[in-house]
Design a protein around this motif. Structure first.
Motif, PDB file in Angstrom:
ATOM      1  N   GLY A   1      52.500  11.848 -82.254  1.00  0.00           N
ATOM      2  CA  GLY A   1      52.996  11.411 -80.580  1.00  0.00           C
ATOM      3  C   GLY A   1      52.329   9.647 -81.066  1.00  0.00           C
ATOM      4  O   GLY A   1      50.869   9.614 -81.378  1.00  0.00           O
ATOM      5  N   GLU A   2      52.267   8.726 -79.972  1.00  0.00           N
ATOM      6  CA  GLU A   2      51.627   8.135 -78.909  1.00  0.00           C
ATOM      7  C   GLU A   2      51.334   6.060 -80.486  1.00  0.00           C
ATOM      8  O   GLU A   2      50.779   6.308 -80.685  1.00  0.00           O
ATOM      9  CB  GLU A   2      50.014   8.554 -79.307  1.00  0.00           C
ATOM     10  CG  GLU A   2      49.477   8.834 -77.676  1.00  0.00           C
ATOM     11  CD  GLU A   2      49.997  10.539 -78.258  1.00  0.00           C
ATOM     12  OE1 GLU A   2      50.290  11.179 -77.158  1.00  0.00           O
ATOM     13  OE2 GLU A   2      48.740  10.932 -78.507  1.00  0.00           O
ATOM     14  N   GLY A   3      52.837   7.318 -81.347  1.00  0.00           N
ATOM     15  CA  GLY A   3      52.281   5.984 -81.826  1.00  0.00           C
ATOM     16  C   GLY A   3      51.896   6.089 -83.750  1.00  0.00           C
ATOM     17  O   GLY A   3      52.051   5.315 -84.413  1.00  0.00           O
TER      18      GLY A   3
ATOM     19  N   SER B   1      53.432  22.031 -88.025  1.00  0.00           N
ATOM     20  CA  SER B   1      53.405  21.421 -86.942  1.00  0.00           C
ATOM     21  C   SER B   1      52.723  19.509 -86.925  1.00  0.00           C
ATOM     22  O   SER B   1      51.591  19.863 -87.582  1.00  0.00           O
ATOM     23  CB  SER B   1      52.726  22.526 -85.844  1.00  0.00           C
ATOM     24  OG  SER B   1      53.206  21.220 -84.703  1.00  0.00           O
ATOM     25  N   PHE B   2      52.860  18.806 -85.960  1.00  0.00           N
ATOM     26  CA  PHE B   2      51.770  18.162 -85.417  1.00  0.00           C
ATOM     27  C   PHE B   2      50.587  18.523 -84.557  1.00  0.00           C
ATOM     28  O   PHE B   2      51.109  19.438 -83.172  1.00  0.00           O
ATOM     29  CB  PHE B   2      52.579  16.493 -84.079  1.00  0.00           C
ATOM     30  CG  PHE B   2      52.355  16.230 -83.325  1.00  0.00           C
ATOM     31  CD1 PHE B   2      51.073  14.921 -84.398  1.00  0.00           C
ATOM     32  CD2 PHE B   2      52.002  15.725 -82.446  1.00  0.00           C
ATOM     33  CE1 PHE B   2      50.600  14.605 -83.560  1.00  0.00           C
ATOM     34  CE2 PHE B   2      51.349  14.912 -81.235  1.00  0.00           C
ATOM     35  CZ  PHE B   2      50.615  13.925 -82.438  1.00  0.00           C
ATOM     36  N   MET B   3      49.783  18.498 -84.604  1.00  0.00           N
ATOM     37  CA  MET B   3      48.356  19.530 -83.863  1.00  0.00           C
ATOM     38  C   MET B   3      47.584  18.006 -83.265  1.00  0.00           C
ATOM     39  O   MET B   3      47.132  16.726 -84.083  1.00  0.00           O
ATOM     40  CB  MET B   3      48.604  20.072 -84.696  1.00  0.00           C
ATOM     41  CG  MET B   3      46.836  20.890 -83.738  1.00  0.00           C
ATOM     42  SD  MET B   3      47.438  22.183 -82.535  1.00  0.00           S
ATOM     43  CE  MET B   3      48.944  23.888 -83.397  1.00  0.00           C
ATOM     44  N   GLU B   4      46.823  18.648 -82.519  1.00  0.00           N
ATOM     45  CA  GLU B   4      46.244  17.832 -81.810  1.00  0.00           C
ATOM     46  C   GLU B   4      44.335  18.636 -81.184  1.00  0.00           C
ATOM     47  O   GLU B   4      44.855  19.758 -80.892  1.00  0.00           O
ATOM     48  CB  GLU B   4      47.024  16.983 -80.194  1.00  0.00           C
ATOM     49  CG  GLU B   4      45.030  16.410 -79.715  1.00  0.00           C
ATOM     50  CD  GLU B   4      45.594  15.592 -78.678  1.00  0.00           C
ATOM     51  OE1 GLU B   4      46.012  14.217 -78.894  1.00  0.00           O
ATOM     52  OE2 GLU B   4      45.875  15.876 -77.593  1.00  0.00           O
ATOM     53  N   ASP B   5      43.414  18.430 -81.534  1.00  0.00           N
ATOM     54  CA  ASP B   5      42.242  19.144 -80.741  1.00  0.00           C
ATOM     55  C   ASP B   5      42.499  18.625 -79.275  1.00  0.00           C
ATOM     56  O   ASP B   5      42.390  18.025 -78.771  1.00  0.00           O
ATOM     57  CB  ASP B   5      40.979  17.927 -81.773  1.00  0.00           C
ATOM     58  CG  ASP B   5      40.733  19.058 -83.022  1.00  0.00           C
ATOM     59  OD1 ASP B   5      40.413  20.019 -83.556  1.00  0.00           O
ATOM     60  OD2 ASP B   5      41.474  18.270 -83.839  1.00  0.00           O
TER      61      ASP B   5
ATOM     62  N   ALA C   1      46.918  22.259 -79.472  1.00  0.00           N
ATOM     63  CA  ALA C   1      48.220  21.781 -78.848  1.00  0.00           C
ATOM     64  C   ALA C   1      48.407  20.444 -78.679  1.00  0.00           C
ATOM     65  O   ALA C   1      47.843  19.224 -79.079  1.00  0.00           O
ATOM     66  CB  ALA C   1      48.124  22.858 -77.211  1.00  0.00           C
ATOM     67  N   HIS C   2      49.619  19.987 -78.299  1.00  0.00           N
ATOM     68  CA  HIS C   2      49.259  18.150 -77.617  1.00  0.00           C
ATOM     69  C   HIS C   2      50.173  18.683 -76.553  1.00  0.00           C
ATOM     70  O   HIS C   2      50.755  19.826 -75.725  1.00  0.00           O
ATOM     71  CB  HIS C   2      50.370  17.572 -78.792  1.00  0.00           C
ATOM     72  CG  HIS C   2      50.293  16.336 -78.485  1.00  0.00           C
ATOM     73  ND1 HIS C   2      51.373  15.086 -78.089  1.00  0.00           N
ATOM     74  CD2 HIS C   2      49.753  15.532 -79.106  1.00  0.00           C
ATOM     75  CE1 HIS C   2      50.929  14.398 -78.062  1.00  0.00           C
ATOM     76  NE2 HIS C   2      49.094  14.659 -78.787  1.00  0.00           N
ATOM     77  N   MET C   3      50.042  17.419 -75.207  1.00  0.00           N
ATOM     78  CA  MET C   3      51.048  17.773 -74.044  1.00  0.00           C
ATOM     79  C   MET C   3      52.460  18.260 -74.275  1.00  0.00           C
ATOM     80  O   MET C   3      52.829  19.411 -73.594  1.00  0.00           O
ATOM     81  CB  MET C   3      51.227  16.181 -73.165  1.00  0.00           C
ATOM     82  CG  MET C   3      51.339  15.702 -74.113  1.00  0.00           C
ATOM     83  SD  MET C   3      51.786  14.108 -72.824  1.00  0.00           S
ATOM     84  CE  MET C   3      51.789  12.306 -73.849  1.00  0.00           C
TER      85      MET C   3
ATOM     86  N   ALA D   1      40.563  11.989 -87.475  1.00  0.00           N
ATOM     87  CA  ALA D   1      41.414  11.960 -86.501  1.00  0.00           C
ATOM     88  C   ALA D   1      41.733  13.154 -85.641  1.00  0.00           C
ATOM     89  O   ALA D   1      40.935  14.413 -85.876  1.00  0.00           O
ATOM     90  CB  ALA D   1      42.690  11.214 -86.734  1.00  0.00           C
ATOM     91  N   HIS D   2      42.208  12.569 -83.947  1.00  0.00           N
ATOM     92  CA  HIS D   2      42.062  13.999 -82.796  1.00  0.00           C
ATOM     93  C   HIS D   2      43.318  14.026 -83.679  1.00  0.00           C
ATOM     94  O   HIS D   2      43.974  15.523 -82.922  1.00  0.00           O
ATOM     95  CB  HIS D   2      41.898  13.230 -81.557  1.00  0.00           C
ATOM     96  CG  HIS D   2      43.295  12.145 -81.376  1.00  0.00           C
ATOM     97  ND1 HIS D   2      42.400  11.311 -81.262  1.00  0.00           N
ATOM     98  CD2 HIS D   2      44.176  12.115 -80.582  1.00  0.00           C
ATOM     99  CE1 HIS D   2      43.559  10.124 -81.364  1.00  0.00           C
ATOM    100  NE2 HIS D   2      43.800  11.347 -80.497  1.00  0.00           N
ATOM    101  N   HIS D   3      44.238  14.016 -84.091  1.00  0.00           N
ATOM    102  CA  HIS D   3      45.798  14.170 -84.810  1.00  0.00           C
ATOM    103  C   HIS D   3      45.595  15.059 -86.082  1.00  0.00           C
ATOM    104  O   HIS D   3      44.703  14.679 -86.670  1.00  0.00           O
ATOM    105  CB  HIS D   3      46.695  13.319 -84.581  1.00  0.00           C
ATOM    106  CG  HIS D   3      47.122  12.426 -83.094  1.00  0.00           C
ATOM    107  ND1 HIS D   3      47.845  11.281 -83.386  1.00  0.00           N
ATOM    108  CD2 HIS D   3      47.371  13.423 -82.023  1.00  0.00           C
ATOM    109  CE1 HIS D   3      48.198  11.504 -81.639  1.00  0.00           C
ATOM    110  NE2 HIS D   3      47.286  11.808 -80.826  1.00  0.00           N
ATOM    111  N   SER D   4      46.264  15.731 -85.780  1.00  0.00           N
ATOM    112  CA  SER D   4      46.414  16.525 -87.650  1.00  0.00           C
ATOM    113  C   SER D   4      48.001  16.291 -87.749  1.00  0.00           C
ATOM    114  O   SER D   4      48.554  17.195 -86.673  1.00  0.00           O
ATOM    115  CB  SER D   4      45.399  16.983 -87.923  1.00  0.00           C
ATOM    116  OG  SER D   4      45.342  18.146 -86.825  1.00  0.00           O
TER     117      SER D   4
END
Ligand code: MN
Length: 495
Positions: free
Chosen positions: A304-306, A329-333, A348-350, A446-449
């Protein structure tokens, strides 16, 4: 994405000292081992027997052949007899494929009554492999050493796991990532040196205007959309308002148009991973949510977000995990549940969480999203199953790339979130929340993982080593003082 298209070469080292009879036996035994590995279900790639190498020239020729063989993802080397290792210097110095040193011997028990010098001329792995190991270390070569009898389950499983990592590295070397738009404005961690990444890892990252994607979406036919709608209605619990005849069915059709347009665009350009940025969706009516979830499930990487680094990592992990239980999966805290018994993390992510980690049949719904200023997006909803998982984040530290990995105990979500309809995972980080979060933050994680429940810790470690990537592991053994020391020592090591 079948890994059976990939080859892992089985190469045995020897020399001419022992005469042709011994060498015939070496070749026959090696063939038997290669055959056994090749038919082991746990090794997903083709193990290909190669003729015994006995001279420096043969070794060099084999290594350059491996470099040039497109389907060869790496080699297994084994010293059945002694193979003086100066012979290996040139070949190994030029080898560009990962290699695994299998330290085994053909027989299991010493034949006490029969053992003689003929036996000893043939079965010299105990010292032959040590001579070979020295030159690998003297050359400072990254490799995997697996020791044990070749029929042992743990040996087979280690070779299998490693072959998956080598397949992932082969994928990354030729991976193309499409970025729709650029990075989210002002966000730091999703940035990075794309030229350096291409030099080190081979992946290329191309920017595209969102208009290029919108054009591909416009070209999608109504019949293609009909076909996807049938697929959705068969595969998911689709909420009534989105179904054929439902009052918001057009939104599902628009989501199908995004999916097909995206897929056509990616496939035409040879892209196996992509990023979007909700700040930059000019000409699109809906944020791509469900479409991204579907494409991730089909094996495409996403960030996400580039976030091209996470997109590349998700794709690479999916290749490594091909055919295994558990998803990636793409993931975010996302947010925390702080209670006395230990803090848990809602991940999750949005919108964009991959259906490969779904524990249940996903529900397909449509809800408002208070961000992006577009029509309500369609999304699929589910939660992750219980089990061991890992979050892996990839950062550009300026003078090097760094991975940070946290082992997770993924737990069942007991509570529904009626007002936050997002697909989610829920976990307790190891060793505990306070240590995990502090270590992650000290590491600049990062907050993405890339979140995976399909890969093992050993595979993530092998992956980092194969790519010469710094890896900071946060697991049961992590202690903050030692962790900070490791960061400081790495600053010297990677200088
Ligand atoms: Mn995000």
């Amino acid at each position: 994405m079948s890994l059976k298209n990939y080859e892992l070469w089985f190469v045995t080292g020897s020399q001419h000292l022992y005469g042709p009879k011994t060498l015939e036996q070496v070749a026959a035994n090696s063939q038997e081992i290669a055959q056994h590995l090749n038919t082991s279900a746990e090794i997903p790639v083709n193990v290909v027997f190669k003729p015994t190498v006995k001279t420096a020239d043969e070794i060099s020729a084999m290594c350059s052949e491996a470099n040039n063989a497109e389907n060869c993802i790496g080699i297994i080397t084994w010293m059945h007899t002694f193979s003086p290792s100066k012979m290996w210097i040139n070949g190994l110095s030029n080898l560009q494929k990962p290699f695994l040193h299998l330290h085994t011997q053909f027989g299991t028990e010493i034949p006490w009554d029969e053992i003689d010098m003929n036996y000893m001329n043939l079965n010299q792995a105990a010292h032959g492999c040590r001579e070979y190991g020295f030159i690998c270390s003297r050359l400072r070569l990254a490799r995997k050493v697996v020791a044990g009898h070749w029929k042992d389950a743990s040996v087979i499983s280690q070779v299998g796991e490693w072959s998956r990592v080598a397949s992932g590295v082969a994928e990354m070397k030729q991976l193309k990532v499409a970025r729709f738009g650029d990075n989210m404005r002002n966000v730091a961690v999703t940035e990075g040196d794309k030229v350096e990444a291409q030099i080190q890892f081979g992946l290329t990252v191309d920017a595209w205007g969102v208009g290029d994607l919108v054009k591909a979406m416009d070209e999608v036919s109504e019949q293609d959309i009909d076909a996807l709608i049938s697929e959705y209605e068969a595969e998911y619990d689709v909420v009534a308002e989105l179904k054929s005849g439902g009052e918001r069915h057009d939104s599902l059709r628009y989501s199908a148009r995004i999916e097909k347009g995206l897929k056509n665009f990616l496939d035409a350009g040879g892209y196996k991973a992509f990023t979007t940025n909700f700040e930059n969706l000019y000409g699109m009516k809906q944020l791509p949510g469900f479409a991204v979830q579907r494409l991730m499930k089909q094996g495409y990487g996403f960030g996400g977000e580039g976030d091209w680094k996470t997109a590349a990592l998700v794709r690479t992990f999916k290749v490594m995990a091909e055919g295994l239980p558990g998803g990636t999966s793409f993931m975010e805290d996302y947010t925390y549940h702080m209670e006395d018994g230990g803090v848990k993390v809602l991940g999750a992510h949005m919108l964009e969480v991959c259906e490969s980690i779904a524990a249940q049949k996903p529900r397909v719904e449509i809800h408002r999203l208070g961000i992006g200023g577009k029509d309500d997006p369609v999304r699929s909803l589910f939660t992750a199953p219980e089990g061991i998982g890992f979050n892996v984040a990839w950062m550009d530290m300026g003078n090097r790339f760094r991975l940070v990995c946290n082992e997770l105990q993924v737990e069942k979500m007991e509570n529904a979130m009626p007002k936050l309809p997002v697909a989610a995972a829920y976990w307790s980080p190891k060793p505990d929340f306070a240590t995990s979060a502090a270590a992650w933050i000290y590491a600049g994680g990062a907050h993405h993982s890339a979140f995976t429940m399909a890969l093992s810790k050993a595979q993530i470690e092998d992956f980092a080593e194969m790519l010469n990537l710094e890896l900071l592991m946060i697991d049961d053994k992590t202690e903050i003082g030692e962790f900070k020391k490791e960061i400081r020592l790495n600053e010297v090591f990677y200088k």
